[in-house]
Motif scaffolding. Sequence first.
Motif, PDB file in Angstrom:
ATOM      1  N   TRP A  33      63.933   1.932  56.677  1.00  0.00           N
ATOM      2  CA  TRP A  33      63.199   3.044  56.098  1.00  0.00           C
ATOM      3  C   TRP A  33      61.698   2.799  56.079  1.00  0.00           C
ATOM      4  N   GLY A  34      61.280   1.578  56.304  1.00  0.00           N
ATOM      5  CA  GLY A  34      59.863   1.265  56.415  1.00  0.00           C
ATOM      6  C   GLY A  34      59.120   1.332  55.091  1.00  0.00           C
ATOM      7  N   LEU A  35      57.848   1.687  55.227  1.00  0.00           N
ATOM      8  CA  LEU A  35      56.969   1.705  54.057  1.00  0.00           C
ATOM      9  C   LEU A  35      57.388   2.750  53.035  1.00  0.00           C
ATOM     10  N   VAL A  36      57.949   3.852  53.488  1.00  0.00           N
ATOM     11  CA  VAL A  36      58.412   4.891  52.557  1.00  0.00           C
ATOM     12  C   VAL A  36      59.545   4.341  51.690  1.00  0.00           C
ATOM     13  N   GLY A  37      60.432   3.566  52.275  1.00  0.00           N
ATOM     14  CA  GLY A  37      61.523   2.961  51.511  1.00  0.00           C
ATOM     15  C   GLY A  37      61.025   1.965  50.495  1.00  0.00           C
ATOM     16  N   VAL A  38      60.027   1.160  50.881  1.00  0.00           N
ATOM     17  CA  VAL A  38      59.457   0.186  49.941  1.00  0.00           C
ATOM     18  C   VAL A  38      58.783   0.906  48.783  1.00  0.00           C
ATOM     19  N   ALA A  39      58.003   1.932  49.107  1.00  0.00           N
ATOM     20  CA  ALA A  39      57.334   2.703  48.046  1.00  0.00           C
ATOM     21  C   ALA A  39      58.363   3.373  47.138  1.00  0.00           C
ATOM     22  N   GLY A  40      59.426   3.889  47.731  1.00  0.00           N
ATOM     23  CA  GLY A  40      60.484   4.496  46.925  1.00  0.00           C
ATOM     24  C   GLY A  40      61.178   3.487  46.034  1.00  0.00           C
ATOM     25  N   ALA A  41      61.391   2.270  46.559  1.00  0.00           N
ATOM     26  CA  ALA A  41      62.020   1.222  45.758  1.00  0.00           C
ATOM     27  C   ALA A  41      61.159   0.859  44.556  1.00  0.00           C
ATOM     28  N   ILE A  42      59.874   0.731  44.791  1.00  0.00           N
ATOM     29  CA  ILE A  42      58.955   0.393  43.700  1.00  0.00           C
ATOM     30  C   ILE A  42      58.911   1.518  42.678  1.00  0.00           C
ATOM     31  N   LEU A  43      58.798   2.757  43.158  1.00  0.00           N
ATOM     32  CA  LEU A  43      58.753   3.899  42.249  1.00  0.00           C
ATOM     33  C   LEU A  43      60.041   4.014  41.444  1.00  0.00           C
ATOM     34  N   LEU A  44      61.181   3.903  42.101  1.00  0.00           N
ATOM     35  CA  LEU A  44      62.459   3.983  41.407  1.00  0.00           C
ATOM     36  C   LEU A  44      62.593   2.882  40.365  1.00  0.00           C
ATOM     37  N   SER A  45      62.177   1.687  40.720  1.00  0.00           N
ATOM     38  CA  SER A  45      62.250   0.561  39.795  1.00  0.00           C
ATOM     39  C   SER A  45      61.414   0.813  38.534  1.00  0.00           C
ATOM     40  N   TYR A  46      60.183   1.270  38.731  1.00  0.00           N
ATOM     41  CA  TYR A  46      59.316   1.530  37.584  1.00  0.00           C
ATOM     42  C   TYR A  46      59.822   2.693  36.738  1.00  0.00           C
ATOM     43  N   LEU A  47      60.332   3.749  37.393  1.00  0.00           N
ATOM     44  CA  LEU A  47      60.841   4.894  36.639  1.00  0.00           C
ATOM     45  C   LEU A  47      62.085   4.529  35.830  1.00  0.00           C
ATOM     46  N   LEU A  48      62.963   3.726  36.416  1.00  0.00           N
ATOM     47  CA  LEU A  48      64.148   3.291  35.673  1.00  0.00           C
ATOM     48  C   LEU A  48      63.760   2.417  34.482  1.00  0.00           C
ATOM     49  N   GLU A  49      62.805   1.512  34.693  1.00  0.00           N
ATOM     50  CA  GLU A  49      62.359   0.672  33.577  1.00  0.00           C
ATOM     51  C   GLU A  49      61.762   1.524  32.467  1.00  0.00           C
ATOM     52  N   LEU A  50      60.940   2.491  32.832  1.00  0.00           N
ATOM     53  CA  LEU A  50      60.362   3.397  31.838  1.00  0.00           C
ATOM     54  C   LEU A  50      61.447   4.183  31.120  1.00  0.00           C
ATOM     55  N   GLY A  51      62.410   4.704  31.866  1.00  0.00           N
ATOM     56  CA  GLY A  51      63.486   5.480  31.258  1.00  0.00           C
ATOM     57  C   GLY A  51      64.309   4.662  30.279  1.00  0.00           C
ATOM     58  N   TRP A  52      64.668   3.438  30.681  1.00  0.00           N
ATOM     59  CA  TRP A  52      65.449   2.586  29.780  1.00  0.00           C
ATOM     60  C   TRP A  52      64.659   2.239  28.518  1.00  0.00           C
ATOM     61  N   LYS A  53      63.386   1.909  28.685  1.00  0.00           N
ATOM     62  CA  LYS A  53      62.580   1.578  27.505  1.00  0.00           C
ATOM     63  C   LYS A  53      62.408   2.784  26.592  1.00  0.00           C
ATOM     64  N   MET A  54      62.195   3.956  27.180  1.00  0.00           N
ATOM     65  CA  MET A  54      62.053   5.162  26.360  1.00  0.00           C
ATOM     66  C   MET A  54      63.361   5.492  25.645  1.00  0.00           C
ATOM     67  N   ALA A  55      64.496   5.287  26.310  1.00  0.00           N
ATOM     68  CA  ALA A  55      65.790   5.540  25.663  1.00  0.00           C
ATOM     69  C   ALA A  55      66.000   4.585  24.493  1.00  0.00           C
ATOM     70  N   PHE A  56      65.634   3.322  24.667  1.00  0.00           N
ATOM     71  CA  PHE A  56      65.763   2.357  23.568  1.00  0.00           C
ATOM     72  C   PHE A  56      64.848   2.729  22.408  1.00  0.00           C
ATOM     73  N   VAL A  57      63.631   3.128  22.715  1.00  0.00           N
ATOM     74  CA  VAL A  57      62.694   3.507  21.652  1.00  0.00           C
ATOM     75  C   VAL A  57      63.183   4.764  20.944  1.00  0.00           C
ATOM     76  N   ASP A  58      63.680   5.734  21.704  1.00  0.00           N
ATOM     77  CA  ASP A  58      64.182   6.983  21.100  1.00  0.00           C
ATOM     78  C   ASP A  58      65.373   6.694  20.192  1.00  0.00           C
ATOM     79  N   ARG A  59      66.260   5.829  20.635  1.00  0.00           N
ATOM     80  CA  ARG A  59      67.422   5.486  19.803  1.00  0.00           C
ATOM     81  C   ARG A  59      66.982   4.718  18.555  1.00  0.00           C
ATOM     82  N   TRP A  60      65.973   3.873  18.700  1.00  0.00           N
ATOM     83  CA  TRP A  60      65.507   3.044  17.584  1.00  0.00           C
ATOM     84  C   TRP A  60      64.727   3.868  16.567  1.00  0.00           C
ATOM     85  N   MET A  61      63.839   4.734  17.046  1.00  0.00           N
ATOM     86  CA  MET A  61      62.954   5.458  16.135  1.00  0.00           C
ATOM     87  C   MET A  61      63.459   6.843  15.773  1.00  0.00           C
ATOM     88  N   GLY A  62      64.394   7.363  16.516  1.00  0.00           N
ATOM     89  CA  GLY A  62      64.810   8.738  16.272  1.00  0.00           C
ATOM     90  C   GLY A  62      63.806   9.699  16.868  1.00  0.00           C
TER      91      GLY A  62
END
Length: 172
Positions: A33-62
């Motif tokens: 997939w080339g550079l587009v695949g690498v960029a997508g991997a990085i973007l997906l990784s960061y978005l998943l990390e953000l989503g998981w952290k936001m879900a934990f914070v939402d569950r913790w703080m309400g």
Amino acid sequence: QWSANRLKENLFSVVASSAVLALVTWATLVFEWGLVGVAGAILLSYLLELGWKMAFVDRWMGRGPCKAPDPELRRRMARFSWQGVVLLALNVVVLDKSDLLILTWLKHDGKASAFFAQAFNLADRVNQVVGAFVGGVGISLMNQLGRGAAQMETIASKGLRYALLLASPMLF
């Protein structure tokens, strides 16, 4: 989460998003997939990390407070947030991913770019996993200092021992 000493969730987010980054980048190499695949991997990784952290914070703080902040505080918070976004964008473009842009301008093939990006991203993720653990030890030390300095040496020595046990094989 850091200041509340809820470190398990942060460590999970970093490790899980690092695993996703490695898997998607591997798929990028296999399916070419080339550079587009690498960029997508990085973007997906960061978005998943953000989503998981936001879900934990939402569950913790309400849902948070019911009333809206006053306009002056809201304006200051928005300005602070936008300054952070601008600094983050500059960091990503100038420091983190400028090497990929240079490789693209030099007309290297996608496999070379993906290999180059993977090596540096995995090394960075290893540092983030170790940093998440060591950050927790630092927060525990700060919390203990507020309660009394008696146990600080024990926490520091055990934290250093576990950090070295974790970091040494990962950094090798």
